[in-house]
Design a protein around this motif. Structure first.
Motif, PDB file in Angstrom:
ATOM      1  N   ALA A 185      -6.886 116.285 -59.279  1.00 36.42           N
ATOM      2  CA  ALA A 185      -7.452 116.716 -60.558  1.00 36.42           C
ATOM      3  C   ALA A 185      -8.584 117.718 -60.385  1.00 36.42           C
ATOM      4  N   SER A 186      -9.093 117.882 -59.151  1.00 36.62           N
ATOM      5  CA  SER A 186     -10.246 118.751 -58.920  1.00 36.62           C
ATOM      6  C   SER A 186      -9.888 120.098 -58.311  1.00 36.62           C
ATOM      7  N   THR A 187      -8.768 120.159 -57.596  1.00 40.13           N
ATOM      8  CA  THR A 187      -8.452 121.395 -56.884  1.00 40.13           C
ATOM      9  C   THR A 187      -8.019 122.505 -57.838  1.00 40.13           C
ATOM     10  N   LYS A 188      -8.231 123.742 -57.428  1.00 38.51           N
ATOM     11  CA  LYS A 188      -7.833 124.892 -58.247  1.00 38.51           C
ATOM     12  C   LYS A 188      -6.490 125.456 -57.813  1.00 38.51           C
ATOM     13  N   ASN A 205      -0.429 124.354 -55.430  1.00 39.58           N
ATOM     14  CA  ASN A 205       0.336 123.697 -54.367  1.00 39.58           C
ATOM     15  C   ASN A 205      -0.413 122.494 -53.808  1.00 39.58           C
ATOM     16  N   TYR A 206      -1.740 122.581 -53.710  1.00 42.51           N
ATOM     17  CA  TYR A 206      -2.534 121.435 -53.288  1.00 42.51           C
ATOM     18  C   TYR A 206      -2.528 120.346 -54.351  1.00 42.51           C
ATOM     19  N   ARG A 207      -2.583 120.767 -55.617  1.00 39.44           N
ATOM     20  CA  ARG A 207      -2.596 119.787 -56.708  1.00 39.44           C
ATOM     21  C   ARG A 207      -1.356 118.902 -56.645  1.00 39.44           C
ATOM     22  N   TYR A 208      -0.190 119.514 -56.456  1.00 38.23           N
ATOM     23  CA  TYR A 208       1.059 118.761 -56.411  1.00 38.23           C
ATOM     24  C   TYR A 208       1.135 117.893 -55.151  1.00 38.23           C
TER      25      TYR A 208
END
Length: 834
Positions: free
Chosen positions: A219-222, A225-228
Motif C-alpha cells: 500500500a506504500s510503494t509507488k 510491479n512492486y505493489r503486486y
C-alpha cells in the motif's frame, strides 16, 4: 561556475526533488494538501539519532536482545519431554511422518482403537520440525532435540518482526529496538515460544507479521510491479499462517479489518491511489483463499478453513466491490450523478456515507448469514466440546493478564492514543529531533492487529501470545514518544498534565491488580519527586537544563517500569514447569511401557495422559489431548471412575483395553474429571489432601495432627486394655476451636493396597472418610474424602489396588494386576477371563 560545482548542484536538486516526491506520496495517505511542506523535511537529526543509525551500533544491540530473548525462553530445557500433553501427541505424529517418508499420515496409528483417529491439525505444524530436521539429521541432531528447540526460533522471529513493523510505523531504530526488547521480555509471547512448547499459535504469529509487513509495503510503494509482488507475498504468508495453525484464521480477520479501515479512510480522504491499493490488497486476500483451497485439495490441510467457501465471499465481495465503487465515485462520480457529487462534496459527507454503507452491509450480513457468523466466531475463539474443563479456553482473569504483560497492558493502549496525539501536536512545527509519523498505513494495520488479538485474549487464556506483538509495539511507542516530548517539545504545563494523567491510570490499574508493598511505595515516592522537580523546572529560566532534567526524570520512570516488567518475566521464566504435572516419574513409567509391553498394546487413561502414552510410551491410547477428545469416551471413562462397585464390565464396552494407567495427579484434576462425567453429586466425591503432619504422644495414646488449607484432622490412636488399638478422628478448621467426629477412618498401605476400615459409632459424626496413608511403616500423609470417594474406582485404582491386594481380583469377567508403580503412576494389566 565550474563543471564540478554545477554537477554537485544538480545532484542536490535531484535529491531535493526525490525528497519532495516521497513527501508528496506520504501526504496522500495523511490527507494533507499536495505539495505542502512537511515538518519532516527540515528535521535536523541529533547526534544520538545519527549514532543509532550506524549498523555497527544496531547489530550488537540486536544480538544482545536476541540472546536475552533465547535465554528467557530456555528455562524448561532442564525438563524431559515437552511442556504439555499436546507436544507429546505432535511428537508421535512427527515420528510417524518420518517413518512415512516425511509425509504426514491422515490418521495417527497410536490415537484411538480399534479405528484410529484422524490427524486434524494442519500439516504445516509438523513440517515446522520435519523441514529443519531433514537437514539437521546430517549433523547428528535428533528429531527430539529439533522439536524441543524449534520454538526458540519463532520467539526470536517475533521480536525481529516487531522491529520491522516499527520501522514502517516510525522509521526510528531506537523505537524498533525497544519494541524488539519488549516482545523479548513479554511473558505472553514467551508462553508460546519457549523451548518445549510445541504449539501452532506460537508458529503462526511470524507469518501474520510478514503478511502485515507486506500489506503495508504494497500500500506504500509507488511502483506497480512492486505493489503486486508485495501483495502476492502478503496473501501467501497469510495462507501459511493457517497452514501451521488451525486458528490462523485470526490473521485473515486482522487483514480484513485493516483493509476495511483503510478503504473507509482512503474514501474519506478522497485518495485515489490508496483506493486503488485497496483493490490490489483485496485481490491478495483472494489469492490467500485460493492458496488455502489448494492446500485442502492436496490434503495438506485436513479441513475446510473457517473462512472457506462460500463464507469467505461474504466478507470479500463487499471489500472488493466497495474498493471499486468508491474509486469510481471519487474519480467520476461528479460526471455521472448529482447524488455522487453530493457524496463526494466534503470529507464529512464521505464519512457519513461510509458509516451508512457499513451499517447497512453489516445488518444484511448478520441477518442473512447469522448462523455462519456465529459458528465463525466460535471457531475463532476456539471453543470445543471440552471447553468447560480445559483451562486455556477459559476467559483470563486480570491477574493472568498482568502476569502475561505487566506494564505493557497500560502502556500499549496509551501508545495507540499518543500516536494520534503526537501527530496533531507537531502539526506545522519544526525543530531539532521532531518525530513525524507518515506511516498511517502501518498504524491502521497495527491498530487492526491489536484490536482483533485483544478481543481473542479477552475471550480465552490461550491467545496471550497473539496480542503480545502489537501490545509491545505500542508500549514501546508510548515510552519513546513521551521521552522525546519531554526533552524536545512539550511545555511544562502540558507535561505536568500528562504526568498526572499517567499516574491516575497507574493507580487505577494498581488498585485493580492489588499491587501493594515495596513497588507501590517506590512509585508513590517517585511521583512526589517527579511532580516537584517538574514544577521547579517549569519556573527555571534555563530551557536546555529544564529539558535535560525532565528527560532524565522520564527516563528514570520508564526504566523502573521496564525493570519491573523484566524482573517479573525473569522470575516466571525460571520458575515455569511442565503442564499436567508431567515429571520424571511419570515419564519413567512411560519408558517402562515402551520397553516392557507388546507394541500393539492398548491403554486406557484420562485424555491428557493419553498423549504422553502415545508420544513417550509409543503405545496406543483410547483418548488423547488432540485427536482423541472423543466426548462419549471421555464421558464414559469418567463415569467409570466414579462408579462405586467392583465390576469391570465397562472395559468390554471400551474395546477391552490391555492396560489401565492411573496417577495420583488425578486428584488435582478431580473437579474437571467429575464435570466431564456429569457427576451431579460431586460433593460426595470430594478430596482434600493434608499437607502437614505433627505427631504427639502421651502415655496412653498417639495424636496425629493433620492440616490442609481447608481442614484440620486430629487422628487419635488409643491403646486398649487387650493390647489392641482404637482409632477416632475429628474434623476441624485450622486456627479455629471446635471439632466434629468423622464417620469413617481408613488406614491404607500404599504398597500392598491392603487397608483397614473403621466406622465411628459416635453421634453427629460427619459423613466423611479420613484416609491415612502408610508406606514401609511410615505415615505418608492423609486426606479427607467425601462419603462415596472411598468406594469409587477413582480411589481404588490410585490407592487400594496394590501388589498383594486389589478389589478387582475376585471378578469373573476381568481382573487387574499391578505391573508397575512409583510415587506418581500405577500401571495395571487387565486380565480378561471371559
Amino acid at each position: 561556475m565550474d563543471d564540478d560545482s554545477a554537477e554537485e548542484l544538480r545532484k542536490k536538486l535531484e535529491r531535493l526533488k526525490q525528497m519532495k516526491e516521497k513527501e508528496h506520496y506520504s501526504n496522500e495517505i495523511s490527507g494533507a494538501p499536495h505539495g505542502r511542506d512537511h515538518e519532516a523535511s527540515n528535521i535536523r537529526h541529533d547526534k544520538t539519532a545519527d549514532y543509532l543509525n550506524k549498523i555497527y551500533v544496531i547489530v550488537p544491540i540486536m544480538l544482545i536482545i536476541i540472546i536475552l530473548n533465547v535465554y528467557l525462553r530456555s528455562g524448561m530445557l532442564q525438563f524431559q519431554g515437552f511442556f504439555e500433553p499436546d507436544g507429546f501427541f505432535h511428537y508421535s505424529v512427527v515420528l510417524q511422518a518420518i517413518a512415512n517418508h516425511y509425509i504426514v499420515p491422515a490418521n495417527s496409528s497410536l490415537s484411538g482403537f480399534p479405528s484410529h483417529n484422524a490427524i486434524t491439525e494442519p500439516s504445516g505444524l509438523y513440517y515446522v520440525t520435519l523441514v529443519p530436521y531433514a537437514i539437521l539429521q546430517y549433523f547428528s541432531v535428533s528429531v527430539y532435540t529439533t522439536m524441543r528447540y524449534i520454538p526458540l526460533l519463532f520467539g526470536v522471529l517475533d521480536a525481529i518482526g516487531a522491529y520491522f513493523l516499527v520501522r514502517h510505523l516510525a522509521k526510528n531504530n531506537m523505537l524498533g529496538l525497544l519494541a524488539m526488547f519488549f516482545v523479548s521480555i513479554s511473558s505472553g509471547d514467551i508462553a508460546r515460544t519457549s523451548a518445549l512448547v510445541y504449539r501452532g499459535d506460537g508458529f503462526a504469529t511470524i507469518f501474520v507479521i510478514i503478511a502485515i509487513l507486506f500489506f503495508i509495503k504494497s500500500a506504500s510503494t509507488k511502483r506497480n510491479n512492486y505493489r503486486y509482488m508485495f501483495a502476492f507475498v502478503s496473501g501467501l504468508s497469510l495462507s501459511i499462517a493457517l497452514f501451521v495453525w488451525g486458528g490462523g484464521i485470526f490473521g485473515e480477520v486482522v487483514y480484513i479489518f485493516a483493509l476495511l479501515i483503510l478503504l473507509i479512510y482512503s474514501f474519506i480522504k478522497a485518495n485515489e491511489k490508496m483506493l486503488y491499493n485497496c483493490i490490489v490488497l483485496s485481490l491478495a486476500l483472494l489469492f490467500c483463499y485460493i492458496a488455502e483451497q489448494i492446500l485442502v485439495a492436496t490434503s495438506l490441510l485436513r479441513y475446510e478453513p473457517p473462512l472457506g467457501s462460500p463464507g469467505f465471499f461474504v466478507f470479500w465481495i463487499p471489500l472488493f466491490l466497495g474498493s471499486i465503487l468508491t474509486l469510481f465515485i471519487i474519480k467520476k462520480g461528479n460526471a455521472v450523478s448529482r447524488m455522487f457529487s453530493k457524496v463526494t462534496e466534503t470529507w464529512k459527507s464521505r464519512l457519513a456515507f461510509s458509516v451508512l454503507v457499513v451499517l447497512v452491509l453489516s445488518l444484511v450480513i448478520l441477518v442473512a448469514f447469522h448462523n455462519y457468523i456465529s459458528s465463525l466466531a466460535g471457531t475463532a475463539i476456539g471453543t470445543g466440546s471440552l471447553e468447560t474443563t480445559i483451562q486455556e479456553l477459559q476467559r483470563p482473569t486480570f491477574s493472568f493478564i498482568w502476569s502475561s504483560f505487566s506494564w505493557q497492558i497500560i502502556l500499549g493502549p496509551l501508545g495507540l492514543i499518543m500516536f494520534l496525539f503526537y501527530r496533531a501536536y507537531l502539526k506545522g512545527r519544526e525543530g531539532k529531533g521532531a518525530h513525524t509519523m507518515h506511516a498511517n498505513i502501518a498504524f491502521i494495520a497495527l491498530f487492526a492487529y491489536l484490536i482483533v488479538t485483544s478481543y481473542l485474549q479477552y475471550s480465552a487464556i490461550r491467545y496471550n501470545s497473539l496480542v503480545s506483538v502489537p501490545l509491545a509495539i505500542f508500549s514501546a511507542y508510548f515510552i519513546y514518544i513521551i521521552v522525546s516530548l519531554a526533552y524536545r517539545k512539550m511545555s511544562s504545563v502540558h507535561l505536568i498534565a500528562l504526568v498526572v494523567f499517567f499516574f491516575i491510570i497507574f493507580y487505577a490499574i494498581a488498585s485493580l491488580a492489588h499491587i501493594v508493598g515495596t513497588w507501590l511505595n517506590i512509585y508513590s515516592i517517585f511521583l512526589f519527586v517527579l511532580i516537584s522537580l517538574i514544577y521547579v523546572m517549569a519556573v527555571h529560566k534555563g530551557k536546555e537544563r529544564q529539558r535535560l532534567f525532565i528527560f532524565l526524570i522520564f527516563v528514570g520512570l520508564f526504566c523502573l517500569l521496564i525493570a519491573r516488567n523484566f524482573t517479573q518475566t525473569y522470575t516466571q521464566s525460571l520458575s515455569s514447569g511442565q503442564a499436567d504435572d508431567i515429571n520424571p516419574l511419570f515419564l519413567n513409567a512411560m519408558t517402562w511401557i515402551r520397553t516392557n509391553t507388546p507394541t500393539n498394546s492398548t491403554f486406557l487413561a484420562v485424555w491428557p495422559d493419553g498423549s504422553v502414552i502415545e508420544g513417550w510410551g509409543d503405545r496406543q491410547s483410547f483418548t488423547d489431548s488432540v485427536a482423541g477428545q472423543i466426548v462419549n469416551r471421555v464421558y464414559n471413562f469418567s463415569r467409570f471412575l466414579f462408579t462405586t462397585n467392583n465390576s469391570l464390565d465397562y472395559l468390554y464396552t471400551f474395546n477391552s483395553p490391555d492396560y489401565i494407567v492411573s496417577r495420583y495427579f488425578w486428584y488435582d484434576e478431580l473437579g474437571g474429571i467429575a464435570e466431564e462425567g456429569n457427576i451431579t453429586n460431586s460433593s460426595q466425591y470430594g478430596y482434600d489432601e493434608m499437607t502437614t503432619l505433627n505427631i504427639q504422644k502421651s502415655a496412653n495414646a498417639t495424636y496425629y495432627l493433620f492440616n490442609s488449607s481447608s481442614y484440620s484432622v486430629d487422628l487419635v490412636a488409643s491403646a486398649s486394655s487387650n493390647n489392641s488399638t482404637t482409632f477416632s478422628a475429628y474434623l476441624g478448621q485450622p486456627g479455629q476451636n471446635g471439632v466434629a467426629p468423622i464417620k469413617g477412618i481408613m488406614i491404607v498401605n500404599q504398597t500392598s493396597g491392603a487397608y483397614t476400615s473403621i466406622t465411628s459409632n459416635m453421634t453427629n459424626a460427619q459423613n466423611l472418610t479420613f484416609a491415612m496413608y502408610v508406606d514401609d511403616g511410615k505415615i505418608g500423609g492423609g486426606a479427607v474424602m467425601g462419603a462415596k470417594m472411598a468406594e469409587s474406582n477413582f480411589f481404588k485404582l490410585t490407592y487400594l489396588c496394590g501388589t498383594t491386594f486389589c478389589p478387582y481380583n475376585n471378578q469373573s469377567g476381568a481382573t487387574l494386576s499391578l505391573v508397575f508403580a512409583n510415587n506418581d503412576t500405577k500401571i495395571f494389566k487387565v486380565n480378561y477371563t471371559t
